[in-house]
Design an enzyme around this catalytic site. Structure first.
Site, short mmCIF file in Angstrom:
data_model
loop_
_atom_site.label_atom_id
_atom_site.label_comp_id
_atom_site.label_asym_id
_atom_site.label_seq_id
_atom_site.Cartn_x
_atom_site.Cartn_y
_atom_site.Cartn_z
N ARG A 182 47.29 37.34 -30.31
CA ARG A 182 46.18 38.17 -29.87
C ARG A 182 46.48 39.03 -28.66
O ARG A 182 46.38 40.25 -28.70
CB ARG A 182 45.04 37.23 -29.49
CG ARG A 182 43.70 37.70 -29.73
CD ARG A 182 42.88 36.45 -29.87
NE ARG A 182 43.56 35.54 -30.78
CZ ARG A 182 43.29 35.51 -32.07
NH1 ARG A 182 42.37 36.27 -32.57
NH2 ARG A 182 43.92 34.67 -32.85
N THR A 183 46.85 38.38 -27.58
CA THR A 183 47.04 39.13 -26.33
C THR A 183 48.17 40.13 -26.49
O THR A 183 48.07 41.27 -26.06
CB THR A 183 47.31 38.15 -25.18
OG1 THR A 183 46.23 37.23 -25.11
CG2 THR A 183 47.43 38.87 -23.85
N LYS A 224 69.59 31.72 -23.10
CA LYS A 224 70.96 31.63 -22.58
C LYS A 224 70.96 31.20 -21.12
O LYS A 224 72.00 31.12 -20.49
CB LYS A 224 71.66 32.99 -22.69
CG LYS A 224 71.79 33.52 -24.09
CD LYS A 224 72.50 34.86 -24.06
CE LYS A 224 72.49 35.51 -25.43
NZ LYS A 224 72.83 36.93 -25.37
N ARG A 282 53.88 36.96 -20.42
CA ARG A 282 53.23 35.65 -20.57
C ARG A 282 54.30 34.58 -20.44
O ARG A 282 55.41 34.72 -20.96
CB ARG A 282 52.56 35.54 -21.94
CG ARG A 282 52.13 34.11 -22.23
CD ARG A 282 51.21 34.01 -23.39
NE ARG A 282 49.92 34.62 -23.08
CZ ARG A 282 48.84 34.44 -23.82
NH1 ARG A 282 48.89 33.68 -24.88
NH2 ARG A 282 47.70 35.02 -23.51
N HIS A 294 44.60 34.07 -16.37
CA HIS A 294 44.73 35.00 -17.49
C HIS A 294 43.89 36.23 -17.16
O HIS A 294 42.83 36.44 -17.74
CB HIS A 294 44.25 34.31 -18.77
CG HIS A 294 44.61 35.02 -20.03
ND1 HIS A 294 45.07 36.32 -20.07
CD2 HIS A 294 44.55 34.61 -21.32
CE1 HIS A 294 45.29 36.66 -21.33
NE2 HIS A 294 44.98 35.64 -22.10
C1 NCD Z 1 43.53 32.46 -24.53
C2 NCD Z 1 44.81 32.04 -23.84
O1 NCD Z 1 45.90 32.41 -24.28
O2 NCD Z 1 44.69 31.37 -22.82
N1 NCD Z 1 43.73 33.30 -25.63
C3 NCD Z 1 43.89 34.62 -25.50
O3 NCD Z 1 44.33 35.13 -24.51
N2 NCD Z 1 43.50 35.38 -26.51
C4 NCD Z 1 42.67 31.34 -24.90
C5 NCD Z 1 43.25 30.29 -25.78
O4 NCD Z 1 44.41 30.33 -26.18
O5 NCD Z 1 42.49 29.36 -26.07
#
Ligand code: NCD
Length: 303
Positions: free
Chosen positions: A51-52, A80, A101, A129
């Protein structure tokens, strides 16, 4: 050069400008379709996410820019043994902006210190986040018309849920917000956040039962139990279906209560709610693209 590590990196005035821009992009997408021509976004994802990552990719593509990156630590040089600091110095030669991330808390911050390009924290472990929080705030501001004077329930995994931690920090700066934390005993909000609320004299309540508090809420932020952060499977299985929001429960809620969820959903919201006009989680995903477009433009100095 500016990075985004925490939602508090922007003042509330700057956030208002960012949200105005996001609303303007939504109303007038063609005007921005070439705003990032020739620019490159690197998505460095050391932890699985669809998603992100796709939301960032969609945002940059809709601005006319291009995207490079990796979606799994095993397919990057981290496998590595390369450090995050070295990786970002190299990525700085390839791209104009980076969304990172990482499963380790603070890793994007370490990267930002060595980076030649703006770094966006796209989620660091159970910590923060910030772009999800920008998404949440934009959704609330657009659908409710304000970011103050409401009671918000946050429900589910409040211990490991980084979206919850970032959202509480962000909302703690607005007036007259009442927090209601709804979680099993084991998944309560971490102490450092409770301390912060106490210091700032912000009202909050901690409860276990959702139905008890539902009628008082102006919005309900549901979350998934964060399976990947549990130390043992048994606890996860015991807690994963602790809350299930269904039609029957929604009858207890106000007629204009917003239901938010960062997604992905597992069982915590029954699909029968999806057509309820109060369900805002898919709209929220759409706002996530607009706000990331606005953020990319702002950090690149193109806004
Ligand atoms: C969230 C995350 O990655 O923390 N999801 C996201 O960013 N779409 C929430 C989750 O994974 O539950």
């Amino acid at each position: 050069m500016r990075h985004l590590m925490s939602p508090l990196d922007f003042t509330t005035d700057e956030l208002d400008k960012l949200f105005d821009l996001a609303n303007e992009i939504e109303a007038n997408p063609t005007k921005y379709a070439h705003a990032c021509d020739g620019k490159i976004l690197a998505t460095c994802f050391y932890e699985p996410s669809t998603r992100t990552r796709l939301s960032f990719e969609s945002a940059m593509t809709r601005l006319g820019g291009r995207v490079i990156g990796f979606s799994d630590a095993n397919s990057s040089s981290a496998a590595k043994g390369e450090s995050v600091s070295d990786t970002i110095r190299v990525i700085s030669c390839y791209a104009d902006i980076c969304a990172m991330r990482h499963p380790k808390e603070g890793a994007p911050m370490v990267a930002a210190e060595r980076s030649g390009i703006p770094v966006i924290n796209a989620g660091d472990g159970g910590h923060q986040h910030p772009t999800q929080t920008l998404t949440d705030l934009l959704t609330i501001r657009t659908l409710k018309g304000r970011l103050n004077n409401f009671t918000i329930g946050l429900c589910g995994d409040l211990k490991f849920g980084r979206t919850v931690h970032s959202l509480i920090h962000a909302l703690s700066r607005y007036e007259n917000i009442n927090f209601v934390f709804i979680s099993p005993e084991e998944l309560r909000v971490p102490d450092y956040i409770i301390e912060l609320l106490k210091e700032k004299n912000i009202p909050f309540e901690e409860v276990v039962r959702l139905d008890e508090v539902l009628p008082s809420l102006d919005m309900l932020y549901m979350t998934r139990v964060q399976k990947e952060r549990f130390f043992n499977e048994e606890d996860y299985i015991r807690l994963k279906d602790f809350y299930i929001l269904n039609t029957e429960k929604m009858q207890l809620a106000k007629e204009d209560m917003l239901v938010l969820h960062p997604l992905p959903r597992v069982n915590e919201i029954s699909v029968e709610i999806d057509d309820d006009p109060r369900a805002a989680y898919f709209k929220q995903a759409q706002y996530g693209v607009y706000v990331r477009m606005a953020l990319i433009l702002t950090l690149l100095g193109l806004a």
